[in-house]
Design an enzyme around this catalytic site. Structure first.
Site, PDB file in Angstrom:
ATOM      1  N   SER A  64       2.245  -5.815  -6.775  1.00 24.65           N
ATOM      2  CA  SER A  64       1.830  -6.374  -5.482  1.00 24.65           C
ATOM      3  C   SER A  64       1.059  -7.680  -5.576  1.00 24.65           C
ATOM      4  O   SER A  64       0.827  -8.329  -4.544  1.00 24.65           O
ATOM      5  CB  SER A  64       0.988  -5.359  -4.722  1.00 24.65           C
ATOM      6  OG  SER A  64       1.845  -4.408  -4.170  1.00 24.65           O
ATOM      7  N   LYS A  67       2.696 -10.495  -3.967  1.00 20.27           N
ATOM      8  CA  LYS A  67       2.640 -10.701  -2.517  1.00 20.27           C
ATOM      9  C   LYS A  67       1.852 -11.965  -2.156  1.00 20.27           C
ATOM     10  O   LYS A  67       2.074 -12.565  -1.103  1.00 20.27           O
ATOM     11  CB  LYS A  67       2.011  -9.473  -1.837  1.00 20.27           C
ATOM     12  CG  LYS A  67       2.890  -8.210  -1.952  1.00 20.27           C
ATOM     13  CD  LYS A  67       2.155  -6.966  -1.479  1.00 20.27           C
ATOM     14  CE  LYS A  67       2.996  -5.706  -1.651  1.00 20.27           C
ATOM     15  NZ  LYS A  67       2.244  -4.463  -1.385  1.00 20.27           N
ATOM     16  N   TYR A 191      12.313  -7.904  -2.278  1.00 18.95           N
ATOM     17  CA  TYR A 191      10.951  -7.358  -2.461  1.00 18.95           C
ATOM     18  C   TYR A 191      10.795  -6.676  -3.831  1.00 18.95           C
ATOM     19  O   TYR A 191       9.818  -6.926  -4.549  1.00 18.95           O
ATOM     20  CB  TYR A 191      10.663  -6.371  -1.315  1.00 18.95           C
ATOM     21  CG  TYR A 191       9.376  -5.609  -1.500  1.00 18.95           C
ATOM     22  CD1 TYR A 191       8.143  -6.216  -1.284  1.00 18.95           C
ATOM     23  CD2 TYR A 191       9.394  -4.278  -1.908  1.00 18.95           C
ATOM     24  CE1 TYR A 191       6.966  -5.520  -1.470  1.00 18.95           C
ATOM     25  CE2 TYR A 191       8.214  -3.573  -2.095  1.00 18.95           C
ATOM     26  CZ  TYR A 191       7.002  -4.202  -1.873  1.00 18.95           C
ATOM     27  OH  TYR A 191       5.838  -3.520  -2.072  1.00 18.95           O
ATOM     28  N   TYR A 243      -5.809  -2.894  -0.241  1.00 19.74           N
ATOM     29  CA  TYR A 243      -5.421  -1.773   0.633  1.00 19.74           C
ATOM     30  C   TYR A 243      -6.653  -1.126   1.258  1.00 19.74           C
ATOM     31  O   TYR A 243      -7.569  -1.833   1.664  1.00 19.74           O
ATOM     32  CB  TYR A 243      -4.581  -0.738  -0.142  1.00 19.74           C
ATOM     33  CG  TYR A 243      -3.462  -1.360  -0.912  1.00 19.74           C
ATOM     34  CD1 TYR A 243      -2.470  -2.080  -0.245  1.00 19.74           C
ATOM     35  CD2 TYR A 243      -3.381  -1.282  -2.290  1.00 19.74           C
ATOM     36  CE1 TYR A 243      -1.430  -2.667  -0.929  1.00 19.74           C
ATOM     37  CE2 TYR A 243      -2.338  -1.860  -2.997  1.00 19.74           C
ATOM     38  CZ  TYR A 243      -1.371  -2.554  -2.301  1.00 19.74           C
ATOM     39  OH  TYR A 243      -0.352  -3.148  -2.980  1.00 19.74           O
ATOM     40  N   VAL A 261       0.046  -2.217  -8.570  1.00 17.66           N
ATOM     41  CA  VAL A 261       0.050  -0.892  -9.205  1.00 17.66           C
ATOM     42  C   VAL A 261       0.428  -0.940 -10.691  1.00 17.66           C
ATOM     43  O   VAL A 261       0.375   0.070 -11.372  1.00 17.66           O
ATOM     44  CB  VAL A 261       0.953   0.141  -8.477  1.00 17.66           C
ATOM     45  CG1 VAL A 261       0.366   0.540  -7.148  1.00 17.66           C
ATOM     46  CG2 VAL A 261       2.377  -0.339  -8.351  1.00 17.66           C
TER      47      VAL A 261
END
Ligand code: GLU
Length: 307
Positions: A64, A67, A191, A243, A261
């Site tokens: 991530s 992102k 993605y 998050y 992760v």
């Protein structure tokens, strides 16, 4: 830099000598194979100099953290129009949560939870085939890092494609609300591949330093994003980068940061440096346990803070 190198070695020795809880992400089978004892920290300053410790030349799956790069690229393409399709508020929910999407009519809370990053991937796919969109993201990361050797691990991308049922659910759900313009499998192809980019801690701190330097890469002199955009991406990293653990990370570390992760975290010290840490065992929110701890120790010693 010699003092910083000493500090990084001390932090590594301190953290590696104690047993910690935490678990490697195993919902992506390929990531479950990673040795939880791997550990690296790398810092790049605004002169473009990098110091590091540990397994700093071993590539890991940035997941991530990608992102951040996807967002920078999408903002470059569509600017503020992106915010019609994605929010800018912390979610307080898990990275792969679906519940908010129903309440909020298929508009993800922010670009750093999975649903938000899937919309960003959909933006990057516009007018392209998936392969071209993936190549564009990789090119952006390579330019930011000044390093053409950065690759995507196809085994990780396949592993996620085969088991990413929740991400398919998120994508299909958003498509039902009209917030995905391409078939879910195509957008998710982009993605999954962006998440499967592998980088070493050294490459990652080098790739992130433009965010500490008002959008400009100190080595190449290239403007990667405008100063204002760098400030805004940092703000989103601070509020949404971890998050439902974002508040706790801000409290402990107090810097913009984005976790993945794969166990990596990219943290930005505006006006000073970028820091990449890698330790694969995760806390309950899916953020690197020792990585967060390492950042806490580093900011305590250096006094680095966004505030
Ligand atoms: N590729 C991962 C997923 O979609 C990214 C999650 C993360 O790194 O936090 O599940």
């Amino acid at each position: 830099m010699a003092d910083l190198k000493r500090l990084l070695d001390t932090v590594r020795n301190e953290l590696q000598s104690v047993d910690h809880p935490g678990k490697v992400a195993d919902y992506i089978p390929e990531l479950a194979k990673i040795d939880p004892k791997k550990f690296a920290i790398s810092i790049t300053n605004l002169k473009g100099e990098t110091v590091s410790t540990g397994d700093d030349v071993k590539p890991f799956s940035i997941q991530s953290i990608s992102k951040v790069f996807g967002l920078a690229l999408a903002l470059g393409k569509v600017g503020d129009a992106l915010w019609k399709r994605v929010g800018r508020e912390p979610s307080g929910s898990a990275f792969n949560s679906i519940v908010q999407l129903e309440h909020e009519q298929g508009i993800p809370r922010n670009p750093f939870i999975n649903s938000g990053a899937i919309v960003v991937a959909d933006v990057l796919l516009a007018g392209h085939r998936p392969r071209e969109a993936i190549a564009e993201i990789l090119r952006f990361v390579r330019i930011a890092a000044n390093d053409d050797t950065i690759m995507i691990d196809p085994a990780v991308a396949r592993s996620e494609q085969a088991t990413g049922f929740r991400n398919f659910a998120l994508a299909n759900y958003m498509r039902a609300f009209g917030n995905l313009n391409h078939p879910s499998e195509l957008t998710l192809g982009v993605y999954f591949h962006q998440c499967a980019i592998e980088m070493t801690a050294r490459q990652l701190s080098e790739a992130g330093v433009f965010l500490a330097n008002g959008g400009r890469d100190p080595r190449s002199g290239l403007t990667i994003v405008s100063r204002e955009r760098a400030r805004r991406i940092n703000a989103l990293m601070l509020t949404c980068g971890h998050y439902d653990g974002s508040g706790d990370f801000a409290y402990r570390v107090g810097l913009p940061g984005k976790s993945g992760v794969g166990g990596g975290i990219l943290a930005i010290v505006p006006g000073e440096a970028s820091i990449a840490v890698w330790s694969p065992a995760l806390n309950a929110q899916g953020n690197s346990l020792l990585g967060t701890r390492a950042l806490e120790l580093i900011v305590r010693e250096t006094g680095w803070s966004a505030f």
